[in-house]
Scaffold this motif. Structure first.
Motif, short mmCIF file in Angstrom:
data_model
loop_
_atom_site.label_atom_id
_atom_site.label_comp_id
_atom_site.label_asym_id
_atom_site.label_seq_id
_atom_site.Cartn_x
_atom_site.Cartn_y
_atom_site.Cartn_z
N GLY A 169 0.79 -1.21 0.00
CA GLY A 169 0.00 0.00 0.00
C GLY A 169 0.82 1.26 0.00
N SER A 170 2.14 1.17 0.19
CA SER A 170 2.97 2.36 0.18
C SER A 170 3.28 2.77 -1.24
N SER A 171 3.71 4.03 -1.42
CA SER A 171 4.05 4.49 -2.76
C SER A 171 5.25 3.76 -3.31
N GLU A 172 6.15 3.27 -2.42
CA GLU A 172 7.33 2.57 -2.89
C GLU A 172 6.97 1.23 -3.52
N ALA A 173 5.80 0.70 -3.17
CA ALA A 173 5.41 -0.60 -3.70
C ALA A 173 5.22 -0.56 -5.21
N LEU A 174 5.05 0.63 -5.77
CA LEU A 174 4.89 0.74 -7.21
C LEU A 174 6.19 0.50 -7.93
N CYS A 175 7.31 0.60 -7.23
CA CYS A 175 8.62 0.38 -7.82
C CYS A 175 9.36 -0.63 -6.94
N PRO A 176 9.06 -1.93 -7.08
CA PRO A 176 9.56 -2.93 -6.16
C PRO A 176 11.07 -3.08 -6.23
N PRO A 177 11.69 -3.52 -5.10
CA PRO A 177 13.13 -3.74 -5.09
C PRO A 177 13.48 -4.94 -5.95
N PRO A 178 14.74 -5.05 -6.37
CA PRO A 178 15.12 -6.14 -7.26
C PRO A 178 15.08 -7.51 -6.61
N SER A 179 15.02 -7.58 -5.28
CA SER A 179 14.99 -8.86 -4.61
C SER A 179 13.66 -9.57 -4.75
N LEU A 180 12.63 -8.85 -5.12
CA LEU A 180 11.31 -9.43 -5.22
C LEU A 180 10.74 -9.24 -6.60
N GLU A 181 10.04 -10.25 -7.07
CA GLU A 181 9.35 -10.11 -8.34
C GLU A 181 7.87 -10.05 -8.04
N PRO A 191 21.72 -0.33 -11.34
CA PRO A 191 22.77 0.51 -11.91
C PRO A 191 23.14 0.08 -13.31
N GLU A 192 23.28 1.05 -14.17
CA GLU A 192 23.71 0.84 -15.55
C GLU A 192 22.77 -0.10 -16.29
N ASP A 193 21.51 -0.15 -15.84
CA ASP A 193 20.48 -0.96 -16.52
C ASP A 193 20.89 -2.42 -16.68
N LYS A 194 21.63 -2.95 -15.73
CA LYS A 194 22.03 -4.35 -15.81
C LYS A 194 20.87 -5.26 -15.40
N GLU A 195 20.77 -6.40 -16.05
CA GLU A 195 19.74 -7.37 -15.70
C GLU A 195 20.05 -7.95 -14.32
N PRO A 196 19.10 -7.97 -13.41
CA PRO A 196 19.39 -8.47 -12.06
C PRO A 196 19.64 -9.97 -12.05
N VAL A 197 20.37 -10.42 -11.06
CA VAL A 197 20.64 -11.84 -10.89
C VAL A 197 19.44 -12.49 -10.20
N LYS A 198 18.87 -13.51 -10.84
CA LYS A 198 17.76 -14.24 -10.22
C LYS A 198 18.32 -15.48 -9.55
N TYR A 199 18.05 -15.62 -8.24
CA TYR A 199 18.47 -16.81 -7.51
C TYR A 199 17.57 -18.00 -7.82
N GLY A 200 16.28 -17.75 -7.96
CA GLY A 200 15.32 -18.83 -8.21
C GLY A 200 13.92 -18.33 -7.94
N GLU A 201 12.95 -19.23 -8.05
CA GLU A 201 11.55 -18.86 -7.81
C GLU A 201 10.90 -19.87 -6.87
N LEU A 202 10.01 -19.36 -6.02
CA LEU A 202 9.21 -20.18 -5.12
C LEU A 202 7.77 -20.21 -5.65
N ILE A 203 7.21 -21.39 -5.78
CA ILE A 203 5.85 -21.56 -6.28
C ILE A 203 5.06 -22.36 -5.26
N VAL A 204 3.91 -21.84 -4.84
CA VAL A 204 3.07 -22.54 -3.87
C VAL A 204 2.20 -23.56 -4.62
#
Length: 472
Positions: A5-17, A43-56
């Protein structure tokens, strides 16, 4: 961590998809690929490193009420802009009444082991610049990265939606999932190893193991313990995508050690230490939180799974073949992937004991006939039906395409269905999942459909579909 619900949620951090996965209310990007980052996040528009995905497991692409913020059916873990991992540092032996005073420093992560009313051990943790930490649990507090609620699996049922969709999103009145269930530590450098640990830190950055919790002092003088209902993990015996075979369910301790299962889920006596196994997650590892089971997929493993766009292409190919009902000769068609709860008039139905695909008809009952459903489109209780093609008697259910691509073992054609729910996917996927016993309750295990959580029935738990082509 960004609060919902915060304004920052519109631009999520790279750790979360925070993208939807086959969401009912929002368009979805391909399931097998990561969403594009927002401008200026990296930074420098680099593609973030994905560790993996969790699926319920038990949610066919999204939660019944839609994926929202950190409460969703699927989450990708990305390398954070700044490391937030922790590691053990200092051990303190203190008097139990003084524990709260010793833990007054809210900037310090710690684990408290209450040995008796008069004696506790506190292990302080320090910042680890080499790891990222992700926390999973039922709590909606900001330190939890992935909010997970109970998945209502069942011994029977059908339908294209999520398991428990009639119960307000699958959350039970009394949840058995811990508020701070577990944490995953990912190494920030290649090969980006991910390790799982039982329990997560609360808002005061503490983990408390009370007097009744299973805990012990290790041979090297350190402490370890188990959570109340435990965190179970099963690594696949082989390569998940090439030779899917179930491994053995184990329990993970607070310090990441591997143990055989307790006699019951919450027994105080721990199982035997399994020294030759580790808490390192691999593609296809299953994590059970006593109420919900999560699947870990690596980026390499996800490359073998179909994207949402590919699943849509497979659906269109099925419909382009113009399958027909062998009795009514009407053309059948799989509904769109977003339509997962309402049975369409042209939707294919199957006799799960033989695999013959028909259109819907309200006859052929061999037992007491159930009343018609709303609008007369389907019976409220399907009961046992006799297939008009081969005379085999069994359940008669609508077919639904599995639209959570991360649960697939390959991108093969959807030729098979799970029994008795009717979720359709590739042959390799049904064979693989029908071999995996999933935890249920305190000590039971049963194979289940990964798309809805329904217990599998029949000799194999799946059936090859028999379509009839157009007569013209």
């Amino acid at each position: 961590m960004v609060l919902e619900g915060s304004s920052e949620a519109l631009c999520p951090p790279p750790s979360l998809e925070l993208r939807p996965s086959c969401n009912k209310s929002q368009p979805s990007p391909p399931l097998g690929s990561s969403s594009q980052p927002h401008d200026g996040v990296f930074p420098e528009d680099k593609e973030p490193v994905k560790y993996g995905e969790l699926i319920v497991l038990g949610h066919n692409g999204s939660l019944a009420n839609g994926d929202k913020g950190r409460r969703r059916s699927r989450l990708a873990l990305y390398k954070r802009p700044k490391a937030n991992g922790v590691k053990p540092d200092v051990i303190h032996n203190v008097s139990t009444p003084l524990v709260s005073k010793a833990l007054s420093n809210k900037s310090q992560h710690s684990i408290s082991y209450t040995l008796s009313r008069s004696h506790s051990v506190i292990v302080e943790y320090t910042h680890d610049t080499n790891t990222d930490m992700f926390q999973i649990g039922r709590s909606t507090e900001s330190m939890i990265d992935f909010v997970v609620t109970d998945t209502a699996g069942s011994g029977s049922g059908q339908g294209g939606g999520s398991a428990g969709e009639g119960g307000g999103g699958g959350q039970s009145a009394q949840s058995t999932i811990s508020r701070y269930a577990c944490r995953i530590m990912c190494e920030r450098s290649a090969p980006y190893t991910a390790r799982i640990y039982a329990a997560g830190f609360d808002s005061s950055k503490n983990i408390f193991l009370g007097e009744r919790a299973a805990k012990w002092r290790t041979s090297d003088g350190l402490m370890d313990g188990l959570t109340t209902n435990g965190v179970l993990v099963m690594h696949p015996a082989g390569e998940f995508v090439s030779e899917p075979a179930p491994g053995v369910w184990r329990e993970i301790s607070v310090c990441g050690n591997v143990f055989a299962l307790r006699e019951t889920r919450s027994a105080q006596q721990r199982g035997k230490l399994v020294e030759n196994e580790s808490n390192t997650l691999q593609d296809g590892s299953l994590i059970d939180l006593c109420g919900a089971t999560l699947l870990w997929r690596t980026p390499a493993g996800l490359r073998h799974t179909p994207t949402l766009k590919q699943l849509e292409s497979l659906r269109q190919e099925l419909n382009a073949a113009r399958p027909q009902c062998p009795v009514g000769f009407n053309t059948l068609a799989f509904p769109s992937l977003a339509q997962r709860e309402i049975v369409d008039k042209k939707q294919p139905w199957v006799y799960v004991n033989c695999g013959h695909v028909h259109g819907y008809h309200n006859w052929g009952y061999r037992k007491e006939k159930g009343p018609a459903g709303p609008g007369g489109t389907a019976p409220a209780s399907t009961g046992e039906r006799e297939c008009p093609m081969c005379r085999r008697v069994g359940p008669y259910v609508p077919l639904w395409l599995g639209c959570e691509g991360g649960l697939y073992l390959d991108a093969g054609p959807p030729t098979h269905a799970f029994c008795p729910c009717g979720h359709v996917c590739s042959a390799k996927t049904v064979v693989g999942w029908s071999q995996i016993p999933l935890p249920h309750g305190t000590h039971a295990f049963h194979a289940a459909c990964p798309f809805c959580g329904t217990w599998l029935t029949g000799e194999q738990g799946h059936i090859k579909l028999i379509f009839q082509g157009p007569v013209d």
